[in-house]
Design a protein around this motif. Sequence first.
Motif, PDB file in Angstrom:
ATOM      1  N   LEU A 264       1.140   8.313  -1.039  1.00  0.00           N
ATOM      2  CA  LEU A 264       1.608   6.959  -1.311  1.00  0.00           C
ATOM      3  C   LEU A 264       1.058   5.982  -0.272  1.00  0.00           C
ATOM      4  CD1 LEU A 264       5.304   7.613  -2.389  1.00  0.00           C
ATOM      5  CD2 LEU A 264       3.262   7.378  -3.813  1.00  0.00           C
ATOM      6  N   ALA A 265       0.767   4.779  -0.726  1.00  0.00           N
ATOM      7  CA  ALA A 265       0.046   3.811   0.101  1.00  0.00           C
ATOM      8  C   ALA A 265       0.751   3.519   1.419  1.00  0.00           C
ATOM      9  CB  ALA A 265      -0.156   2.519  -0.686  1.00  0.00           C
ATOM     10  N   SER A 266       2.087   3.493   1.417  1.00  0.00           N
ATOM     11  CA  SER A 266       2.817   3.155   2.636  1.00  0.00           C
ATOM     12  C   SER A 266       2.684   4.227   3.714  1.00  0.00           C
ATOM     13  CB  SER A 266       4.296   2.928   2.320  1.00  0.00           C
ATOM     14  OG  SER A 266       4.856   4.078   1.706  1.00  0.00           O
ATOM     15  N   GLY A 267       2.219   5.428   3.347  1.00  0.00           N
ATOM     16  CA  GLY A 267       2.048   6.496   4.328  1.00  0.00           C
ATOM     17  C   GLY A 267       0.618   6.704   4.763  1.00  0.00           C
ATOM     18  N   VAL A 268      -0.281   5.838   4.311  1.00  0.00           N
ATOM     19  CA  VAL A 268      -1.706   5.995   4.615  1.00  0.00           C
ATOM     20  C   VAL A 268      -2.184   4.810   5.441  1.00  0.00           C
ATOM     21  CG1 VAL A 268      -4.032   6.200   3.645  1.00  0.00           C
ATOM     22  CG2 VAL A 268      -2.090   7.272   2.477  1.00  0.00           C
ATOM     23  N   ASP A 269      -2.838   5.102   6.578  1.00  0.00           N
ATOM     24  CA  ASP A 269      -3.398   4.028   7.389  1.00  0.00           C
ATOM     25  C   ASP A 269      -4.921   4.039   7.296  1.00  0.00           C
ATOM     26  OD1 ASP A 269      -4.183   6.163   8.980  1.00  0.00           O
ATOM     27  OD2 ASP A 269      -2.679   5.794  10.523  1.00  0.00           O
TER      28      ASP A 269
ATOM     29  N   ASP B 258      -1.838   3.341 -12.673  1.00  0.00           N
ATOM     30  CA  ASP B 258      -2.781   4.460 -12.695  1.00  0.00           C
ATOM     31  C   ASP B 258      -2.070   5.785 -12.437  1.00  0.00           C
ATOM     32  OD1 ASP B 258      -4.947   2.746 -13.114  1.00  0.00           O
ATOM     33  OD2 ASP B 258      -5.262   2.464 -10.960  1.00  0.00           O
ATOM     34  N   LEU B 259      -1.133   5.765 -11.483  1.00  0.00           N
ATOM     35  CA  LEU B 259      -0.398   6.995 -11.172  1.00  0.00           C
ATOM     36  C   LEU B 259       0.439   7.443 -12.370  1.00  0.00           C
ATOM     37  CD1 LEU B 259       0.777   6.328  -7.493  1.00  0.00           C
ATOM     38  CD2 LEU B 259      -1.010   7.884  -8.274  1.00  0.00           C
ATOM     39  N   GLY B 260       0.976   6.473 -13.100  1.00  0.00           N
ATOM     40  CA  GLY B 260       1.747   6.800 -14.296  1.00  0.00           C
ATOM     41  C   GLY B 260       0.899   7.462 -15.358  1.00  0.00           C
ATOM     42  N   LYS B 261      -0.383   7.094 -15.415  1.00  0.00           N
ATOM     43  CA  LYS B 261      -1.296   7.738 -16.365  1.00  0.00           C
ATOM     44  C   LYS B 261      -1.662   9.143 -15.894  1.00  0.00           C
ATOM     45  CE  LYS B 261      -3.328   3.318 -17.786  1.00  0.00           C
ATOM     46  NZ  LYS B 261      -4.558   2.478 -17.750  1.00  0.00           N
ATOM     47  N   LEU B 262      -1.734   9.323 -14.568  1.00  0.00           N
ATOM     48  CA  LEU B 262      -2.051  10.645 -14.015  1.00  0.00           C
ATOM     49  C   LEU B 262      -0.930  11.635 -14.306  1.00  0.00           C
ATOM     50  CD1 LEU B 262      -3.947  12.370 -12.142  1.00  0.00           C
ATOM     51  CD2 LEU B 262      -2.512  11.600 -10.225  1.00  0.00           C
ATOM     52  N   GLU B 263       0.304  11.203 -14.082  1.00  0.00           N
ATOM     53  CA  GLU B 263       1.487  12.027 -14.342  1.00  0.00           C
ATOM     54  C   GLU B 263       2.592  11.096 -14.840  1.00  0.00           C
ATOM     55  OE1 GLU B 263       2.276  15.184 -14.200  1.00  0.00           O
ATOM     56  OE2 GLU B 263       0.548  16.111 -13.197  1.00  0.00           O
TER      57      GLU B 263
ATOM     58  N   LEU C 182       7.391   5.843  -9.485  1.00  0.00           N
ATOM     59  CA  LEU C 182       7.103   5.611  -8.072  1.00  0.00           C
ATOM     60  C   LEU C 182       7.059   4.117  -7.788  1.00  0.00           C
ATOM     61  CD1 LEU C 182       4.331   8.310  -7.496  1.00  0.00           C
ATOM     62  CD2 LEU C 182       6.706   8.375  -6.704  1.00  0.00           C
ATOM     63  N   PRO C 183       7.558   3.698  -6.619  1.00  0.00           N
ATOM     64  CA  PRO C 183       7.665   2.273  -6.330  1.00  0.00           C
ATOM     65  C   PRO C 183       6.362   1.625  -5.865  1.00  0.00           C
ATOM     66  CG  PRO C 183       8.504   3.542  -4.490  1.00  0.00           C
ATOM     67  CD  PRO C 183       8.152   4.532  -5.560  1.00  0.00           C
ATOM     68  N   GLU C 184       5.304   2.419  -5.682  1.00  0.00           N
ATOM     69  CA  GLU C 184       4.059   1.870  -5.142  1.00  0.00           C
ATOM     70  C   GLU C 184       2.878   2.713  -5.594  1.00  0.00           C
ATOM     71  OE1 GLU C 184       3.595   2.399  -0.915  1.00  0.00           O
ATOM     72  OE2 GLU C 184       5.086   3.998  -0.881  1.00  0.00           O
ATOM     73  N   GLY C 185       1.689   2.179  -5.385  1.00  0.00           N
ATOM     74  CA  GLY C 185       0.475   2.922  -5.665  1.00  0.00           C
ATOM     75  C   GLY C 185       0.134   3.840  -4.511  1.00  0.00           C
ATOM     76  N   GLY C 186      -1.053   4.428  -4.596  1.00  0.00           N
ATOM     77  CA  GLY C 186      -1.443   5.358  -3.542  1.00  0.00           C
ATOM     78  C   GLY C 186      -2.849   5.854  -3.730  1.00  0.00           C
TER      79      GLY C 186
ATOM     80  N   PHE D 222       5.743  17.862 -12.334  1.00  0.00           N
ATOM     81  CA  PHE D 222       4.416  17.252 -12.170  1.00  0.00           C
ATOM     82  C   PHE D 222       3.566  18.226 -11.374  1.00  0.00           C
ATOM     83  CE2 PHE D 222       7.512  15.502  -9.172  1.00  0.00           C
ATOM     84  CZ  PHE D 222       6.977  15.873  -7.941  1.00  0.00           C
ATOM     85  N   LYS D 223       2.253  18.022 -11.356  1.00  0.00           N
ATOM     86  CA  LYS D 223       1.366  18.994 -10.729  1.00  0.00           C
ATOM     87  C   LYS D 223       1.002  18.668  -9.275  1.00  0.00           C
ATOM     88  CE  LYS D 223      -3.012  21.451 -11.341  1.00  0.00           C
ATOM     89  NZ  LYS D 223      -4.226  21.607 -12.190  1.00  0.00           N
ATOM     90  N   PRO D 224       0.592  17.427  -8.949  1.00  0.00           N
ATOM     91  CA  PRO D 224       0.142  17.173  -7.574  1.00  0.00           C
ATOM     92  C   PRO D 224       1.289  17.148  -6.565  1.00  0.00           C
ATOM     93  CG  PRO D 224      -0.718  15.519  -9.119  1.00  0.00           C
ATOM     94  CD  PRO D 224       0.380  16.247  -9.818  1.00  0.00           C
TER      95      PRO D 224
END
Length: 273
Positions: free
Chosen positions: A98-103, A124-129, A135-139, A237-239
Amino acid sequence: MDSACDVVILGGGVIGLTTAYFLAQKKIRVAILERSEFGREASWAGAGIIPPGHPDRAKHPLQRLRAISSTAFPKLSNELRDLTGIDNGYLPCGAVELASGVDAAAIEVWKDEGIAFEKMSPQDLGKLEPEFARLPEGGYYLPGAAQLRNPWHLQALAEACRKLGVRLESRTPVSELELDGSRVVRARHGDRSWSAANFLVATGAWADELLHPLGVRLGVHPVRGQMVLFRLPARPFKPVVLQGSRYLVPRSDGRVLAGSTDEHVGFDRSTTA
């Protein structure tokens, strides 16, 4: 009573067992001395998340070690299953960070190593799974990530070591390391001792306790991490999903690990979460 071998490994977690496995393949005589039961400390409790990596392109030694381990797991998992009949649960599954955990530093590492990743919006994440639509954010999606079942992997490693002739000594806390000059030549436990040309200390959080009499302090200390295991009818979900140190690990049998706390409470094993 003194027992002699080529290498004595102190600590029977994943590091000690893996090292013994590869040494024994080279016909090197190995003994592992474990203070409790093999693989039952921090190694047992991990979530088994395996991030992707390319060793030849890693810039930092720690990143290179992580990448070597990541790329070695498919072959190692097959070897262990063929030798012992134990499946360690290795499963390429991908991961979503998730984007908030990535710098910016993490993204730079991915680019430097040539690790495949894709920035994704919440849609996009919704299309993946489908479940990710909540989820509240992208990543970022990393398709090369994998997972395994830590207890299964440790059982496979221990059994493989036995089959290769490694001497596994459980409930054997080493009380003293004997020196000849600046070299360790013998480890003692009660009236028993083990001598070797080489010693490996792989005792994790207990390393300082063992090495302090020799004037060595590594600064390794215990950290308690608590997680919750959910049992669902099927894998939702898989990932793997990560947000910094937090994670969800979906197992193929419907179990989902959610973790983890990060508590500096010494060797206190009590659960409070």
